[in-house]
Design a protein around this motif. Structure first.
Motif, PDB file in Angstrom:
ATOM      1  N   ASN A  20     -32.049  -0.647  26.294  1.00  0.00           N
ATOM      2  CA  ASN A  20     -33.135   0.647  26.343  1.00  0.00           C
ATOM      3  C   ASN A  20     -33.938   0.706  27.663  1.00  0.00           C
ATOM      4  OD1 ASN A  20     -34.057   1.744  23.481  1.00  0.00           O
ATOM      5  ND2 ASN A  20     -33.742  -0.298  22.833  1.00  0.00           N
ATOM      6  N   LEU A  65     -31.361   2.282  29.950  1.00  0.00           N
ATOM      7  CA  LEU A  65     -30.441   3.607  29.832  1.00  0.00           C
ATOM      8  C   LEU A  65     -31.383   4.708  29.213  1.00  0.00           C
ATOM      9  CD1 LEU A  65     -27.169   1.722  28.170  1.00  0.00           C
ATOM     10  CD2 LEU A  65     -27.392   2.739  30.416  1.00  0.00           C
ATOM     11  N   THR A  66     -32.618   4.511  29.256  1.00  0.00           N
ATOM     12  CA  THR A  66     -33.334   5.852  28.696  1.00  0.00           C
ATOM     13  C   THR A  66     -33.742   6.521  29.932  1.00  0.00           C
ATOM     14  OG1 THR A  66     -34.272   4.050  27.356  1.00  0.00           O
ATOM     15  CG2 THR A  66     -35.156   6.193  27.186  1.00  0.00           C
ATOM     16  N   PRO A  67     -33.268   7.779  30.039  1.00  0.00           N
ATOM     17  CA  PRO A  67     -33.690   8.649  30.945  1.00  0.00           C
ATOM     18  C   PRO A  67     -35.180   8.919  30.974  1.00  0.00           C
ATOM     19  CG  PRO A  67     -32.688  10.056  29.030  1.00  0.00           C
ATOM     20  CD  PRO A  67     -32.615   8.547  28.751  1.00  0.00           C
ATOM     21  N   GLY A  68     -35.915   9.322  32.058  1.00  0.00           N
ATOM     22  CA  GLY A  68     -37.128   9.461  32.171  1.00  0.00           C
ATOM     23  C   GLY A  68     -37.607   9.302  33.834  1.00  0.00           C
ATOM     24  N   GLU A  69     -38.989   9.134  34.011  1.00  0.00           N
ATOM     25  CA  GLU A  69     -39.409   8.935  35.397  1.00  0.00           C
ATOM     26  C   GLU A  69     -39.183   7.688  35.885  1.00  0.00           C
ATOM     27  OE1 GLU A  69     -43.633   9.865  37.372  1.00  0.00           O
ATOM     28  OE2 GLU A  69     -43.101  11.130  35.873  1.00  0.00           O
ATOM     29  N   VAL A  70     -38.387   7.629  37.025  1.00  0.00           N
ATOM     30  CA  VAL A  70     -37.926   6.305  37.584  1.00  0.00           C
ATOM     31  C   VAL A  70     -39.499   5.511  38.175  1.00  0.00           C
ATOM     32  CG1 VAL A  70     -36.478   5.028  39.195  1.00  0.00           C
ATOM     33  CG2 VAL A  70     -35.940   7.085  37.925  1.00  0.00           C
ATOM     34  N   GLU A  86     -36.340   0.772  41.020  1.00  0.00           N
ATOM     35  CA  GLU A  86     -34.794   1.194  41.202  1.00  0.00           C
ATOM     36  C   GLU A  86     -34.134   0.066  42.070  1.00  0.00           C
ATOM     37  OE1 GLU A  86     -34.033   5.008  42.473  1.00  0.00           O
ATOM     38  OE2 GLU A  86     -31.713   4.741  42.281  1.00  0.00           O
ATOM     39  N   LYS A 129     -31.779   1.404  37.039  1.00  0.00           N
ATOM     40  CA  LYS A 129     -32.913   2.399  37.117  1.00  0.00           C
ATOM     41  C   LYS A 129     -33.922   1.893  35.939  1.00  0.00           C
ATOM     42  CE  LYS A 129     -31.110   6.448  39.439  1.00  0.00           C
ATOM     43  NZ  LYS A 129     -29.787   6.676  38.800  1.00  0.00           N
ATOM     44  N   THR A 135     -36.818   3.356  33.886  1.00  0.00           N
ATOM     45  CA  THR A 135     -37.790   4.496  33.631  1.00  0.00           C
ATOM     46  C   THR A 135     -39.144   4.071  32.865  1.00  0.00           C
ATOM     47  OG1 THR A 135     -36.963   5.200  31.889  1.00  0.00           O
ATOM     48  CG2 THR A 135     -35.769   6.064  33.737  1.00  0.00           C
ATOM     49  N   LYS A 147     -40.278   5.499  30.346  1.00  0.00           N
ATOM     50  CA  LYS A 147     -39.829   5.815  29.096  1.00  0.00           C
ATOM     51  C   LYS A 147     -39.018   4.686  28.522  1.00  0.00           C
ATOM     52  CE  LYS A 147     -40.000   9.043  25.799  1.00  0.00           C
ATOM     53  NZ  LYS A 147     -41.022   8.656  24.997  1.00  0.00           N
ATOM     54  N   GLY A 148     -38.322   3.976  29.507  1.00  0.00           N
ATOM     55  CA  GLY A 148     -37.230   3.022  29.063  1.00  0.00           C
ATOM     56  C   GLY A 148     -38.046   1.770  28.800  1.00  0.00           C
TER      57      GLY A 148
END
Lengths: 294, 263
Positions: free
Chosen positions: B84, B87-92, B95, B100, B102, B104-105
């Motif tokens: 989670n 692999l959750t896309p969103g604002e980084v 890094e 990465k 995020t 949201k992650g």
């Protein structure tokens, strides 16, 4: 007229018997895959026998003599191929009476582990009364009473897995007692126990017979256990071959050996050293020995 | 000791929760599991944590014991949290190399891990405070209405309790058979997984044979003691609701309804 009255009395006496086998034959039929009869083994062969209320009867016999088949007929686990079995006047062939018969005649089996159903001792003792639909308050009383009689009341909440073999058999006995039976059948109850467990079970059986007047039918291999019985019945190939008091039966040691059985150790010893009479217990042996010395 | 194995790890105590009717605990657990899926913001965890904390305090079970219960799912927990997290896309927000993290992650990982932990702790509390025999009795009584649809409720409950009684016996027997086979040169410890699985056949065959023999004898012993199914049976320990059970039921309903309003 007199002989007629005699016959009538004999008939009444016979009807009063708790356990009645009338010309019972039982056949184990083995079938092959197509359902054709492969072989027939006759386990009980035209067996007739009466056991009175309050009697202590020991059944002896070598392997395959029909002892266990006989036991399973008494509480309707098996039904005769021919003839009739009556328990307290009820026919085991009558399906409506089966539960009643099983309540009258309880059975203790050989393997202590394979007859305990519940996870605590008291719940296991309650299993029989639960099946009979005994109300909860009375059940509590019966269970406590039964456990006290076998001396396991203090352990009532323990798991049966923590008990010794002899104690497990006592749980099984308590489970039967809670059903208030008139008769208890012991089917080789000591075969898997150590000597102290054996003594414990035989003493319990004798106490129940003497104190509570429960009819005991003890099936065994072990001659020592039969010494206290009122009557010994020896089975061979599904028929009665010897019958009588322990003294009568054990005085015919040669016949017993022919049937593949040994005498109790003290009896054998007394006969070997040439003591007179048939000795059954250690005390009798000591007395007879002293007498012989004099 | 192999004899002491219990399923579901019962923790003996005399607490209020232990004395609750098994049916209430079962209903309560189901309600709690449902309630955990009724909210989607972190605010929802507040009442859930409070509820769980209250039950833990009332049940007298040490936290150490509860933490031990989380051990088996630790790996799954970390695994899911990491997936989670990365692999959750969103604002980084951080890094490093190909990884990465995020915003949201981070949120998802925390949310998911917390929910899973609460789920496992909550449902194991039921097995910590209820003996297996109470549990089967409770389930038998709860599912009794299914009898209308010809579901053999009593039979299944009886099978479960007999299975529970025979688990330690069969374990002991397995041990005995393994030792007997080892004494005759059987080797259970070397070779690859297939070899080892094959080596177990001489253990399993006698075990099965003996289990069937036991089953036959047990059935006979049960019949000899007047067993004729569940009809007309009474109980030594009948299930009966006490005041505390009714109060718990009200509290459970209140909790679930309240959770329904959580954002």
């Amino acid at each position: 007229m007199l002989p007629c009255i005699g016959q009538e009395e004999a008939r009444i006496e016979r009807d009063k018997a708790l356990v009645r086998f009338e010309n019972v034959t039982f056949e184990y039929i083995r079938r092959d895959e197509e359902g054709n009869v492969d072989s027939i083994t006759t386990a009980l062969d035209d067996l007739s026998l009466h056991i009175k209320k309050g009697e202590f009867v020991a059944i002896l016999g070598s392997n395959g003599s029909g002892k266990s088949t006989f036991a399973r007929h008494i509480n309707a686990l098996l039904k005769p191929t021919e003839g009739k079995v009556l328990i307290a006047g009820m026919d085991t062939g009558d399906d409506d009476k089966v539960l009643d018969i099983r309540q009258h005649a309880g059975m203790v089996f050989q393997n202590p582990d394979n007859q305990i159903i519940a996870e605590t001792i008291e719940e296991d003792v309650a299993f029989g009364p639960e099946n009979m639909g005994v109300p909860t308050a009375e059940m509590r009383q019966r269970v406590d009473d039964a456990l006290k009689r076998v001396g396991l009341y203090k352990k009532r909440l323990a798991s049966p897995n923590r008990l010794s073999g002899g104690q497990k058999q006592k749980v099984a006995i308590a489970g039967i007692l809670a059903m208030k039976p008139e008769c208890i059948i012991f089917d080789e109850p000591t075969a898997m126990l150590d000597p102290s467990g054996r003594r414990m079970i035989v003493e319990t059986a004798q106490k129940l017979n003497k104190k509570d007047g429960i009819t005991i039918i003890l099936i065994t291999h072990n001659m020592e256990e039969t010494v206290g019985a009122d009557r010994i019945i020896v089975l061979e190939k599904g028929q009665i071959v010897m019958e009588g008091t322990p003294r009568q039966v054990f005085s015919k040691g040669d016949r017993l050996k022919e049937l593949g059985m040994e005498l109790p150790v003290v009896t054998e010893l007394a006969q070997r050293i040439g003591l007179s009479g048939c000795v059954l217990t250690r005390e009798e042996f000591v007395d007879a020995y002293k007498k012989a010395l004099r | 000791m192999i004899r002491d194995i219990t399923i579901g790890q019962y923790y003996p105590s005399e607490s209020v929760i232990h004395r609750l009717d098994a049916r209430i605990k079962f209903i309560g657990t189901i309600a709690y599991v449902i309630a955990l899926f009724l909210f989607d913001t972190f605010w929802g965890f507040l009442p859930a944590l409070f509820w769980l904390g209250m039950i833990i305090v009332l049940s007298d079970i040490p936290l150490r014991f509860i933490a031990k219960g989380l051990k088996p799912i630790l790996f799954l927990l970390i695994f899911l949290a990491l997936f989670n997290l990365f692999l959750t896309p969103g604002e980084v927000i951080a890094e490093w190399w190909i990884f990465k993290i995020t915003d949201k992650g981070l949120e998802n990982a925390g949310f998911m891990a917390l929910r899973l932990m609460l789920l496992v702790i909550g449902s194991s509390l039921m097995t910590y405070t209820t003996t297996p025999s109470q549990l089967t009795a409770g389930m038998e009584s709860l599912f009794k209405p299914l009898g209308v649809f010809k579901v053999p409720v009593h039979e299944v409950a009886m099978m479960m309790s007999i299975a529970l009684r025979f688990i330690p016996i069969l374990l002991e027997e397995t041990d005995k058979i393994m030792k007997a086979q080892q004494a005759r040169g059987a080797d259970f410890e070397s070779g690859n997984i297939f070899k080892r699985a094959k080596a177990l056949i001489p253990v399993l065959v006698p075990l099965f044979v003996s289990a069937f023999r036991r089953a036959g004898e047990l059935a006979e012993a049960m019949e000899a003691r007047c067993y004729h199914g569940g009809k007309g049976r009474t109980k030594l320990h009948p299930l009966k609701f006490a005041a505390r059970d009714y109060i718990s039921l009200v509290l459970i309903v209140g909790f679930v309804v309240g959770m329904g309003f959580m954002p």
